[in-house]
Design an enzyme around this catalytic site. Structure first.
Site, mmCIF file in Angstrom:
data_model
loop_
_atom_site.group_PDB
_atom_site.id
_atom_site.type_symbol
_atom_site.label_atom_id
_atom_site.label_comp_id
_atom_site.label_asym_id
_atom_site.label_seq_id
_atom_site.Cartn_x
_atom_site.Cartn_y
_atom_site.Cartn_z
ATOM 1 N N CYS A 190 -3.860 -1.628 81.842
ATOM 2 C CA CYS A 190 -3.370 -3.010 81.706
ATOM 3 C C CYS A 190 -1.870 -3.136 81.989
ATOM 4 O O CYS A 190 -1.158 -2.149 82.072
ATOM 5 C CB CYS A 190 -3.622 -3.485 80.292
ATOM 6 S SG CYS A 190 -5.324 -3.314 79.794
ATOM 7 N N ARG A 192 -5.356 -7.654 81.655
ATOM 8 C CA ARG A 192 -6.290 -6.668 81.102
ATOM 9 C C ARG A 192 -7.195 -5.968 82.111
ATOM 10 O O ARG A 192 -7.838 -6.621 82.936
ATOM 11 C CB ARG A 192 -7.186 -7.339 80.060
ATOM 12 C CG ARG A 192 -8.105 -6.327 79.390
ATOM 13 C CD ARG A 192 -8.987 -6.952 78.351
ATOM 14 N NE ARG A 192 -9.675 -5.893 77.624
ATOM 15 C CZ ARG A 192 -10.857 -6.031 77.064
ATOM 16 N NH1 ARG A 192 -11.489 -7.183 77.110
ATOM 17 N NH2 ARG A 192 -11.415 -5.008 76.450
ATOM 18 N N LEU A 193 -7.255 -4.681 81.970
ATOM 19 C CA LEU A 193 -8.293 -3.892 82.613
ATOM 20 C C LEU A 193 -9.194 -3.448 81.465
ATOM 21 O O LEU A 193 -8.824 -2.596 80.670
ATOM 22 C CB LEU A 193 -7.691 -2.681 83.316
ATOM 23 C CG LEU A 193 -8.715 -1.916 84.137
ATOM 24 C CD1 LEU A 193 -9.002 -2.640 85.441
ATOM 25 C CD2 LEU A 193 -8.232 -0.525 84.446
ATOM 26 N N ALA A 194 -10.361 -4.074 81.343
ATOM 27 C CA ALA A 194 -11.202 -3.871 80.165
ATOM 28 C C ALA A 194 -11.902 -2.521 80.202
ATOM 29 O O ALA A 194 -12.578 -2.193 81.173
ATOM 30 C CB ALA A 194 -12.221 -4.997 80.088
ATOM 31 N N ILE A 195 -11.756 -1.751 79.135
ATOM 32 C CA ILE A 195 -12.431 -0.451 79.030
ATOM 33 C C ILE A 195 -13.278 -0.393 77.752
ATOM 34 O O ILE A 195 -14.416 0.036 77.779
ATOM 35 C CB ILE A 195 -11.394 0.702 79.080
ATOM 36 C CG1 ILE A 195 -10.783 0.722 80.491
ATOM 37 C CG2 ILE A 195 -12.050 2.053 78.772
ATOM 38 C CD1 ILE A 195 -9.663 1.679 80.700
ATOM 39 N N GLY A 243 -3.229 0.590 76.876
ATOM 40 C CA GLY A 243 -3.520 1.936 76.402
ATOM 41 C C GLY A 243 -4.921 2.133 75.908
ATOM 42 O O GLY A 243 -5.743 1.215 75.891
ATOM 43 N N ASP A 286 -10.274 -1.065 70.937
ATOM 44 C CA ASP A 286 -9.608 0.115 70.362
ATOM 45 C C ASP A 286 -8.173 -0.212 69.964
ATOM 46 O O ASP A 286 -7.606 0.406 69.066
ATOM 47 C CB ASP A 286 -9.634 1.276 71.373
ATOM 48 C CG ASP A 286 -9.062 0.893 72.728
ATOM 49 O OD1 ASP A 286 -9.394 -0.194 73.238
ATOM 50 O OD2 ASP A 286 -8.278 1.680 73.280
ATOM 51 N N LEU A 302 -12.401 11.451 89.743
ATOM 52 C CA LEU A 302 -11.698 11.453 91.016
ATOM 53 C C LEU A 302 -11.374 12.905 91.354
ATOM 54 O O LEU A 302 -10.656 13.562 90.621
ATOM 55 C CB LEU A 302 -10.410 10.672 90.788
ATOM 56 C CG LEU A 302 -9.871 9.707 91.810
ATOM 57 C CD1 LEU A 302 -10.914 8.821 92.392
ATOM 58 C CD2 LEU A 302 -8.762 8.892 91.149
HETATM 59 N N1 ASN Z 1 -7.341 -0.994 78.871
HETATM 60 C C1 ASN Z 1 -6.358 -1.207 78.048
HETATM 61 O O1 ASN Z 1 -5.238 -0.826 78.323
HETATM 62 C C2 ASN Z 1 -6.601 -1.930 76.752
HETATM 63 C C3 ASN Z 1 -7.852 -1.613 75.998
HETATM 64 N N2 ASN Z 1 -8.055 -0.208 75.777
HETATM 65 C C4 ASN Z 1 -9.071 -2.256 76.629
HETATM 66 O O2 ASN Z 1 -10.068 -1.597 76.822
HETATM 67 O O3 ASN Z 1 -9.038 -3.424 76.893
#
Ligand code: ASN
Length: 310
Positions: free
Chosen positions: A39, A87-90, A113, A135, A268
């Site tokens: 993110c 946001r990059l959703a994980i 993070g 998280d 990768l």
């Molecule tokens: N990806 C991130 O940096 C933020 C968080 N861990 C999420 O999954 O949205």
């Protein structure tokens, strides 16, 4: 809090610069399309300007970080303090959009993070009610519970800015070795700017610098404090003897904890030893993870090739 836009995940092409170090290979493990593209955060604090014009400017600057997070854009403004997020959703892609809050929304946090031990930390915060499965939400609750001195409870890679609206103070912190990028700048109006990339703040700050890894910035204390102080940090000559078995165990542990994901992932492969080892450890341990229940036990791998022109 206001969503700017939302769109579904886009497919990214792996970039060769994602392949340089072991740490990057490790990050690449849990989601190859996400390597080096976590993110983006931007916070502007105490700029003595709460006008619509300033808000538009901060949104404009935050959009410069859009390539870091295609899944969501968010912004929270309290007076002359702005916290924005790309946001990059994980983890918890459905409801973990940021900024994130504690129960009564008096504490606001924007994070880039992954907090690997968030489930253990949640269990320790049994009196708290969580709003999302993210998280990163533990950061708001840990601050509420312990004040500024909770950073070394986090096992993860992170950069964040947290605003305590009860007294308008803020803290910002960066992970132990600086896996996630972070910069800090100061405006002529006395404002503090914190951004994942220089392009978020360089045009509006009189002075800016790298936010040092392993440090906490506190507005109350008025400066940086090193939070990462492992016993070996000051050793000139390492006191722990070389132990390949201990190294192997630590490496396996490091890979396994990075398999935490709610989204599909792959490895990768750079062609070097680091990423091959990451792939080998992942294959052995994948079946036992939550990720495998959701995405299957087949490990997807990717590599980058360059066409040769004669
Ligand atoms: N990806 C991130 O940096 C933020 C968080 N861990 C999420 O999954 O949205």
């Amino acid at each position: 809090w206001q969503p700017i836009n939302r769109r579904s995940c886009a497919t990214h092409t792996a970039h060769p610069s994602s392949f340089r170090s072991t740490e990057r290979d490790l990050l690449a493990t849990y989601c190859c399309r996400r390597s080096r593209k976590m993110c983006g955060i931007l916070a502007v604090l105490g700029c003595a300007d709460d006008t619509q014009g300033k808000r538009v400017r901060v949104l404009e600057l935050s959009r410069r970080l859009k390539h870091r997070g295609p899944d969501w854009s968010g912004m929270h403004q309290v007076g002359d303090c702005y916290l924005s997020h790309q946001r990059l959703a994980i983890i918890d892609p459905a409801s973990g959009d940021q900024p994130l809050y504690n129960e009564d929304k008096s504490i606001v946090v924007t994070v880039n993070g992954e907090i690997y031990n968030h489930e253990q930390l949640r269990a320790q915060l049994s009196s708290h009610t969580f709003r999302t499965g993210s998280d990163c939400e533990v950061i708001a609750h840990l601050y509420e519970e312990h004040g500024e001195n909770f950073i070394d409870m986090l096992d993860g890679v992170f950069s964040f800015v947290l605003l305590d609206t009860r007294d308008n103070s803020f803290i910002a912190a960066r992970d132990a070795i600086g896996v996630t990028p972070l910069y800090i700048g100061w405006g002529i109006d006395g404002s503090v700017w914190i951004s994942s990339e220089v392009k978020g703040l360089n045009d509006d700050c009189e002075h800016f610098e790298i936010f040092p890894p392993g440090h906490l910035y506190s507005s109350k204390q008025g400066g940086f404090k090193r939070w990462y102080n492992p016993p070996w940090f000051s050793e000139v000559i390492p006191s722990v003897p070389y132990d390949p078995l201990a190294l192997r165990k630590a490496f396996e542990k490091a890979v396994i904890k990075r398999l935490m994901t709610d989204v599909p992932f792959g490895v990768l492969l750079s062609g070097g030893l680091d990423s091959s080892l990451v792939a080998a450890v992942t294959v052995r341990h994948l079946a036992g993870t939550k990720a495998a229940k959701r995405w299957g036990t087949k490990l997807h791998s990717f590599c980058v090739g360059l066409e040769v022109w004669n």
